[in-house]
Scaffold this active site. Structure first.
Site, mmCIF file in Angstrom:
data_model
loop_
_atom_site.group_PDB
_atom_site.id
_atom_site.type_symbol
_atom_site.label_atom_id
_atom_site.label_comp_id
_atom_site.label_asym_id
_atom_site.label_seq_id
_atom_site.Cartn_x
_atom_site.Cartn_y
_atom_site.Cartn_z
ATOM 1 N N CYS A 407 -2.215 9.680 -16.814
ATOM 2 C CA CYS A 407 -0.812 9.657 -16.378
ATOM 3 C C CYS A 407 0.137 9.978 -17.521
ATOM 4 O O CYS A 407 1.342 10.129 -17.302
ATOM 5 C CB CYS A 407 -0.485 8.303 -15.785
ATOM 6 S SG CYS A 407 -0.821 8.319 -14.035
ATOM 7 N N ASP A 612 2.075 0.125 -7.340
ATOM 8 C CA ASP A 612 1.082 0.134 -8.422
ATOM 9 C C ASP A 612 1.755 0.758 -9.653
ATOM 10 O O ASP A 612 2.546 1.689 -9.540
ATOM 11 C CB ASP A 612 -0.202 0.887 -8.040
ATOM 12 C CG ASP A 612 0.024 2.319 -7.622
ATOM 13 O OD1 ASP A 612 1.135 2.634 -7.156
ATOM 14 O OD2 ASP A 612 -0.908 3.131 -7.748
#
Ligand code: FAD
Length: 729
Positions: A407, A612
């Protein structure tokens, strides 16, 4: 015009080279490989655990002169250096004709060329009571851990300071001296007995033996010769002659024993050790090699000693390259005599070569120097040439820092928000998504269906680890909405490789993906695969909800804020990419990242709001909840769990590519913006935790349940009736 050296020649990967075991020879091969990788060859290293201990320093560690870190070879760092994938596991079967091995709990792995460097074991399972009360000097890690625990127990008076060592060879004597030295620091009357079946200690000449006996006398170590061990009990060792030797800690160091699984491989063996030719290839197999203690040099048999494993490394390296490139192999000619440097408990050592024996503190300093130099060689890896900025470049392109993966390489939040404004309003009545939802919501008969997609740029060379984490990461969106995973499509980009390697890699990816999806209750129903410049793995997923999916908009002032997983993946992955993170921390974190959170989502199914934590970091995702719910949030920085090592790396200035964008997009008020832990609030997370708003009076109970289920969950703050912003306390 491009210079020839600037042009990337994209040759396919065509051969799998697998190093089984991170022993001394393989560690040195990895270092050499990193300095001169072979294009087209894919390197895999298999070892149980992220480190391999260096035996030369083990007695020093046992005696208390070295920390555990001092003697651990960091295989994660070495793997990064040489571009290898590291599989945390132990090979337990090998078929050299079919060129396939089996890794315990992992599955089959095919290879083109492989090498064995798995050492030996010192365990003696045939002795009654060994499994419960005995410890082999090898595997080293286990021995070192048990020894530390025993020493602590002696120190606090929980156990008697009595030790027996089975085996009076060089290693057994050296360990007995080291243990005696350490025990004298915590106990007045330690009792250490070396049990030797022969009538004297073995492995040295008479002069060295006499000096070792002197050292044993000085430290109160008793030698019991002609000793045949019958049984090991919790507080003694029973000998065949009926005598009992007091021992609360019994160590076996009675010669080299081959690992049992090697006997079933069908390979040519000599007393259980793999017979190799002078090129170090296994007799009858040109593409399988064996080195170090697990090998038997048929042309020049030698005792089991690390010095030979070290000397074999350059020959093995060259011969692996030769067999992979169709070149000529070299022969290994081991030396006849070698220097033995044996530590004598304290900071004194004995050196023996040929018949010559010398001892004293100077020798210890010399041994210390040799050992530390060996470790430095495997720790201070040569700096690879840093990527250079092109001399002439467009304005603004001033960073040579490699792009993070996972990410950490996401498009910045504000760029994304800006781009989304071009989308027309939704036209369909059955698309129910609300602003900021983790997944799209679709009307699906009486139920609601949620839909999401996610993919990760590879942060590890291991497709299996990457697939597992990418799957857990993608499922996070479904779980965060309180939905049950339904179906998954995979999207796989692999580097250019031969058809054989494509088939091997895709099989690993799909096997792993299907395992994770199946365990989450979803079917893997299809996907798309292609070759590209780097590995990228992702999933598109649907999930089903009986009621309304949990969104971002339900948090109430006073709600408690729960996080189910530590933060810090971005900083650790960035540092690991630069070869600066500790392998043990990296591997522990990857394991946690690959752990599903469906059970955590079920425990939090009554949350008022949930998401999340991924690319935009804890602060970014929390701010999204605050904005949707119209509340403020207060984080208690001390309460936020972080991955081991993340804080130090943050303090050392490591950060992920996306960090600065995250900081800008989700400002947090805090009195010390330079605090390295504060920086982690904006660290992009891959497969991060669930972040939930729950009624304050339920928080403790929920955290208890989450922790009991194995999650590292914590109450990290609360929601307030402030405007949507985050304040850190
Ligand atoms: C107390 C002690 C002191 C010693 N001191 C010296 C010394 O001063 N000088 C010297 O020359 N020798 C010394 N030795 C001998 C030395 O330890 C060995 O010769 C040396 O470690 C051999 O190295 P290796 O490359 O064969 O493998 P090892 O160093 O034994 O490493 C093997 C690796 O393989 C891994 N492995 C094991 N099984 C598997 C599997 N199934 N699949 C994958 N990986 C696996 C292990 O976890 C380990 O990381 C000493 C030995 C002992 C016990």
């Amino acid at each position: 015009m491009l210079e020839a050296a600037d042009m990337q020649i994209d040759i396919p990967l065509t051969r799998d080279l697998v190093l089984i075991g991170g022993g001394h020879a393989h560690a040195l091969v990895m270092r050499r490989w990193g300095m001169k990788p072979l294009p087209g060859a894919r390197l895999t290293v298999i070892n149980p655990g992220p480190t391999a201990p260096y035996t030369g320093m083990l007695p020093g560690h046992v005696a208390g002169h070295y920390s555990r870190d001092d003697l651990d070879i960091d295989l994660v760092r070495l793997a990064r250096f040489c571009g290898a994938r590291l599989i945390d596991g132990a090979v337990d079967a090998l078929d050299a004709d079919a060129r396939v091995m089996h890794i315990e709990g992992w599955g089959d792995l095919k290879y083109d060329v492989a090498s064995l460097d798995v050492g030996i074991t010192a365990e003696m399972p045939e002795i009654e009571g060994f499994a419960d009360h005995g410890t082999g000097a090898k595997p080293l890690g286990q021995y070192a851990n048990r020894w530390r625990a025993f020493l602590r127990a002696v120190e606090v008076g929980d156990t008697a300071p009595e030790v027996a060592v089975i085996g009076g060879g060089v290693a057994g004597v050296e360990l007995s001296l080291a243990m005696a030295h350490a025990l004298r620091n915590v106990s007045k009357r330690p009792v250490i007995t070396v049990l030797e079946a022969a009538d004297q200690t073995t492995g040295t000449g008479p002069k060295a033996r006499a000096r070792l006996m002197q050292a044993m006398d000085a430290l109160g170590v008793t030698l019991r010769t002609g000793a045949q061990v019958e049984r090991i009990a919790a507080d003694h060792v029973a000998l065949l002659d009926g005598s009992r030797i007091a021992a609360a800690f019994t160590v076996a160091s009675a010669g080299a024993r081959p690992h049992a699984w090697i006997a079933d491989t069908g390979l040519p063996l000599e007393n259980g050790f793999v017979r190799v030719t002078e090129t170090l290839s296994v007799e009858g197999y040109d593409t399988l090699f064996a080195v170090g203690d697990c090998a038997h040099l048929t042309h020049a048999p030698r005792p089991k000693a690390g010095v030979f494993a070290v000397r074999e490394a350059p020959i093995l390296h060259d011969n692996l390259r030769a067999v992979l490139t169709g070149g000529k192999m070299r022969a290994f000619h081991p030396q006849k005599h070698y220097l033995k440097l044996i530590s004598l408990g304290g900071k004194s050592a004995l050196a023996e070569r040929g018949g010559l024996t010398v001892s004293g503190p100077l020798l210890w300093r010399w041994k210390d120097h040799i050992d530390r130099s060996f470790m430095d060689k495997l720790t201070d890896l040569p700096a690879m040439p840093a990527p250079r900025l092109p001399a002439v470049r467009a304005l603004g392109g001033d960073t040579a820092k490699p792009l993070c993966a996972g990410c950490g390489s996401k498009i910045a939040g504000d760029s994304l928000a800006q781009a989304l404004t071009v989308l027309p309003p939704r036209a369909r009545a059955d698309v129910l998504s609300r602003p900021g939802d983790d997944a799209a919501i679709l009307a699906h008969g009486a139920r609601k269906q949620v839909m999401t997609t996610d993919h990760l740029r590879a942060f590890t060379a291991d497709p299996v680890t990457l697939t597992r984490i990418a799957a857990v990461h993608a499922l996070g969106d479904i779980w965060a909405m309180g939905a049950s995973p339904q179906a998954a499509l995979s999207s796989v980009t692999l580097p250019r490789m031969s058809r054989t390697l494509q088939a091997r890699t895709l099989a690993e990816v799909l096997r792993t993906a299907s395992e994770v999806m199946h365990a989450a209750g979803a079917d893997l129903v299809g996907g798309h695969s292609t070759m590209g410049s780097e590995t990228v793995i992702g999933f598109s997923l649907t999930g089903l909800c009986d009621g309304d999916p949990i969104g971002h908009d339900g948090a109430q002032p006073g709600d408690a804020l729960i996080l189910t997983r530590p933060i810090g993946t971005g900083v650790i992955l960035a540092a690991e990419m630069a070869g600066q993170a500790r392998g043990t921390n990296v591997q522990a974190m990857l394991r946690r990242m690959g752990t599903p959170q469906g059970d955590a989502a079920a425990i939090l199914s009554g949350a008022q709001a949930m998401t999340d934590v991924t690319g935009f970091g804890l602060a970014g995702h929390l701010l999204a909840i605050c904005k949707s719910s119209g509340v403020g949030a207060q984080i208690v920085l001390d309460a936020v769990p972080v991955y081991d090592g993340a804080l130090d790396l943050s303090a050392a200035g490591h950060f992920s590519s996306l960090h600065a964008d995250n900081l800008r997009s989700a400002p947090v008020t805090y009195h010390d913006p330079q605090d390295p832990k504060f920086a982690l609030l904006h660290d992009p997370q891959t497969a991060g935790g669930l972040l939930a708003a729950v009624p304050a009076n339920q928080a403790d109970f929920l955290i208890e349940r989450l922790c009991a289920a194995g999650h590292v969950a914590a109450r990290i703050g609360r929601f307030t009736d402030d405007a949507p912003r985050i304040v850190c306390a």
